[in-house]
Design a protein around this motif. Structure first.
Motif, PDB file in Angstrom:
ATOM      1  N   LEU A   1       1.089   9.769  -5.018  1.00 43.40           N
ATOM      2  CA  LEU A   1       1.849   8.460  -5.838  1.00 43.40           C
ATOM      3  C   LEU A   1       2.681   7.840  -5.771  1.00 43.40           C
ATOM      4  CD1 LEU A   1       0.019   6.789  -7.472  1.00 43.40           C
ATOM      5  CD2 LEU A   1       1.613   7.240  -8.947  1.00 43.40           C
TER       6      LEU A   1
ATOM      7  N   LEU B   1       5.353   4.525  -6.740  1.00 43.27           N
ATOM      8  CA  LEU B   1       4.626   2.923  -6.976  1.00 43.27           C
ATOM      9  C   LEU B   1       6.587   2.445  -6.486  1.00 43.27           C
ATOM     10  CD1 LEU B   1       4.680   4.969 -10.528  1.00 43.27           C
ATOM     11  CD2 LEU B   1       2.710   3.798  -9.285  1.00 43.27           C
TER      12      LEU B   1
ATOM     13  N   ASP C   1       1.176   2.376  -3.863  1.00 42.73           N
ATOM     14  CA  ASP C   1      -0.509   2.266  -4.313  1.00 42.73           C
ATOM     15  C   ASP C   1      -0.742   1.319  -5.745  1.00 42.73           C
ATOM     16  OD1 ASP C   1      -1.605   4.611  -3.390  1.00 42.73           O
ATOM     17  OD2 ASP C   1       0.352   5.365  -3.814  1.00 42.73           O
ATOM     18  N   ARG C   2       0.747   1.629  -6.416  1.00 40.29           N
ATOM     19  CA  ARG C   2       0.944  -0.036  -7.453  1.00 40.29           C
ATOM     20  C   ARG C   2       2.420  -0.327  -7.238  1.00 40.29           C
ATOM     21  NH1 ARG C   2      -0.369   2.653 -13.725  1.00 40.29           N
ATOM     22  NH2 ARG C   2      -0.066   0.203 -14.046  1.00 40.29           N
TER      23      ARG C   2
ATOM     24  N   TRP D   1       5.255  -3.610  -9.384  1.00 39.29           N
ATOM     25  CA  TRP D   1       5.869  -4.865  -9.841  1.00 39.29           C
ATOM     26  C   TRP D   1       6.550  -5.310  -9.388  1.00 39.29           C
ATOM     27  CZ3 TRP D   1       4.322  -0.054 -10.632  1.00 39.29           C
ATOM     28  CH2 TRP D   1       3.634   0.717 -11.966  1.00 39.29           C
TER      29      TRP D   1
ATOM     30  N   THR E   1       1.796 -12.325  -4.749  1.00 41.10           N
ATOM     31  CA  THR E   1       1.156 -11.760  -5.735  1.00 41.10           C
ATOM     32  C   THR E   1       0.255 -10.475  -4.600  1.00 41.10           C
ATOM     33  OG1 THR E   1      -0.239 -10.808  -7.250  1.00 41.10           O
ATOM     34  CG2 THR E   1      -0.341 -12.901  -5.817  1.00 41.10           C
TER      35      THR E   1
ATOM     36  N   PRO F   1      -3.554  -7.462  -5.210  1.00 45.83           N
ATOM     37  CA  PRO F   1      -4.346  -6.915  -6.099  1.00 45.83           C
ATOM     38  C   PRO F   1      -3.566  -5.863  -6.875  1.00 45.83           C
ATOM     39  CG  PRO F   1      -5.270  -7.308  -4.112  1.00 45.83           C
ATOM     40  CD  PRO F   1      -4.039  -7.341  -4.215  1.00 45.83           C
ATOM     41  N   HIS F   2      -2.785  -4.974  -6.431  1.00 44.38           N
ATOM     42  CA  HIS F   2      -2.114  -3.893  -6.881  1.00 44.38           C
ATOM     43  C   HIS F   2      -0.713  -3.963  -7.586  1.00 44.38           C
ATOM     44  CE1 HIS F   2      -0.747  -3.263  -2.657  1.00 44.38           C
ATOM     45  NE2 HIS F   2       0.071  -2.804  -3.258  1.00 44.38           N
ATOM     46  N   VAL F   3      -0.591  -5.262  -7.249  1.00 43.01           N
ATOM     47  CA  VAL F   3       1.575  -5.683  -7.679  1.00 43.01           C
ATOM     48  C   VAL F   3       0.667  -6.490  -9.142  1.00 43.01           C
ATOM     49  CG1 VAL F   3       3.155  -6.828  -7.209  1.00 43.01           C
ATOM     50  CG2 VAL F   3       2.163  -5.183  -5.581  1.00 43.01           C
ATOM     51  N   GLU F   4       1.858  -6.050 -10.361  1.00 46.36           N
ATOM     52  CA  GLU F   4       1.538  -7.126 -11.140  1.00 46.36           C
ATOM     53  C   GLU F   4       3.020  -7.632 -11.512  1.00 46.36           C
ATOM     54  OE1 GLU F   4       1.261  -6.332 -15.978  1.00 46.36           O
ATOM     55  OE2 GLU F   4       0.931  -4.336 -14.769  1.00 46.36           O
TER      56      GLU F   4
ATOM     57  N   ALA G   1       3.496   4.595 -15.884  1.00 44.00           N
ATOM     58  CA  ALA G   1       2.145   5.063 -14.417  1.00 44.00           C
ATOM     59  C   ALA G   1       2.383   6.358 -14.048  1.00 44.00           C
ATOM     60  CB  ALA G   1       2.127   4.190 -13.336  1.00 44.00           C
TER      61      ALA G   1
ATOM     62  N   HIS H   1      -0.329   9.479 -13.912  1.00 47.44           N
ATOM     63  CA  HIS H   1      -0.864  10.868 -12.588  1.00 47.44           C
ATOM     64  C   HIS H   1      -1.038  12.328 -12.816  1.00 47.44           C
ATOM     65  CE1 HIS H   1      -0.850  10.874  -8.472  1.00 47.44           C
ATOM     66  NE2 HIS H   1      -0.357  11.670  -8.579  1.00 47.44           N
TER      67      HIS H   1
END
Length: 290
Positions: free
Chosen positions: A211, A213, A229-230, A232, A245, A247-250, A270, A274
């Motif tokens: 994973l 981040l 994968d994720r 911010w 932006t 989809p997987h970014v906050e 996060a 995992h």
């Protein structure tokens, strides 16, 4: 920890994890301001900070994951920062992906490969520097700089910079294989093959991370966030200003040094999600990061 449970955390530094005095954005009443820890000194003066809470969380994060500082800074500029006290991260990425540091030392094979890719795809650095010289003047440019013989940047007076100069330069440089980014008082010109994401993928391959981040605030972080994968991004910076932006970014609401603290908190949550053991297919209960 098994390879597929290994978490790689790749974070931009300036205005993502660490903040200059001008970028702290301490909008609360003075008595409510967080305690700050200085993590960078330059020319005998304190330069960059994070909150004490973020610093404590970051030490925990580095113990739980493969934490990889990922910066556009040169190696010399990066080595002024003491994010983890006297501990050196096993991996770090400098010069926007131009150098992968392994225990603080640049990997020569990686760097040589970067140089080949840039030479094959982009106009030479000298051409970019010549454009800077021909189209700017001292009324709004404070410094011309070259970083690691890989890319160039200007330190500018933004309020005096001609409104259309950046647009013209961005178009001109793009036709020659270069990306342009305005970050604070700096205008960067970076070869398109020189990316944080390529270097992070290489570190993920070496560590077997299951994973990845990431966090970042600028246009030069967009590829990093897309490769994770994720991800911010804080409520300030080039990406926030353009409402960028994925989809997987906050997109976080927090700005300034408070955003840095929140990013570290999100990383830890996060990562624990995992790696937490599972019981009958469901995650076992673990306390939230303090």
């Amino acid at each position: 920890m098994t390879a597929d449970r290994t978490v790689l955390v790749a974070s931009d530094l300036d205005r993502t994890l660490i903040y200059s005095t001008a970028a702290l954005a301490l909008g609360m009443p003075d008595p409510q301001a967080p305690r700050l820890l200085c993590v960078e000194v330059h020319e005998s003066k304190p330069l960059s900070y994070l909150t004490e809470q973020a610093a404590a969380q970051l030490r925990e994060l580095a113990a739980e994951t493969v934490f990889v500082p990922t910066t556009t800074r040169t190696r010399k500029q990066y080595q002024r920062i003491r994010l983890l006290g006297d501990t050196t991260p096993a991996y770090a990425i400098c010069a926007n992906g131009g150098h992968i540091l392994v225990d603080g030392v640049s990997d020569p094979d990686w760097h040589a490969g970067v140089l080949r890719r840039v030479a094959d795809a982009c106009a030479p650095l000298a051409e970019i520097r010549a454009y800077f010289t021909a189209t700017t003047d001292l009324s709004w440019v404070r410094k011309h700089r070259v970083a690691e013989d890989l890319f160039a940047y200007l330190v500018v007076e933004r309020e005096r910079m001609p409104q259309d100069w950046l647009e013209r330069f961005t178009e001109w440089a793009g036709e020659r294989g270069w990306t342009v980014s305005l970050q604070g008082r700096k205008v960067y010109a970076v070869p398109k093959p020189l990316t944080k994401s390529a270097a992070v993928r290489e570190v993920a391959r070496r560590t077997g991370a299951g994973l990845t981040l990431a966090a970042g605030d600028s246009l030069l972080d967009a590829d990093l966030l897309l490769a994770a994968d994720r991800g911010w991004r804080p409520g300030h910076g080039e990406l926030a200003d353009t409402a960028w932006t994925a989809p997987h970014v906050e997109a976080l609401a927090e700005r300034g040094v408070a955003a840095g603290e929140e990013i570290v908190r999100r990383f830890r949550a996060a990562a624990r999600e995992h790696t937490v053991p599972r019981i009958n297919g469901a995650p076992a209960a673990l306390p939230d990061p303090a």
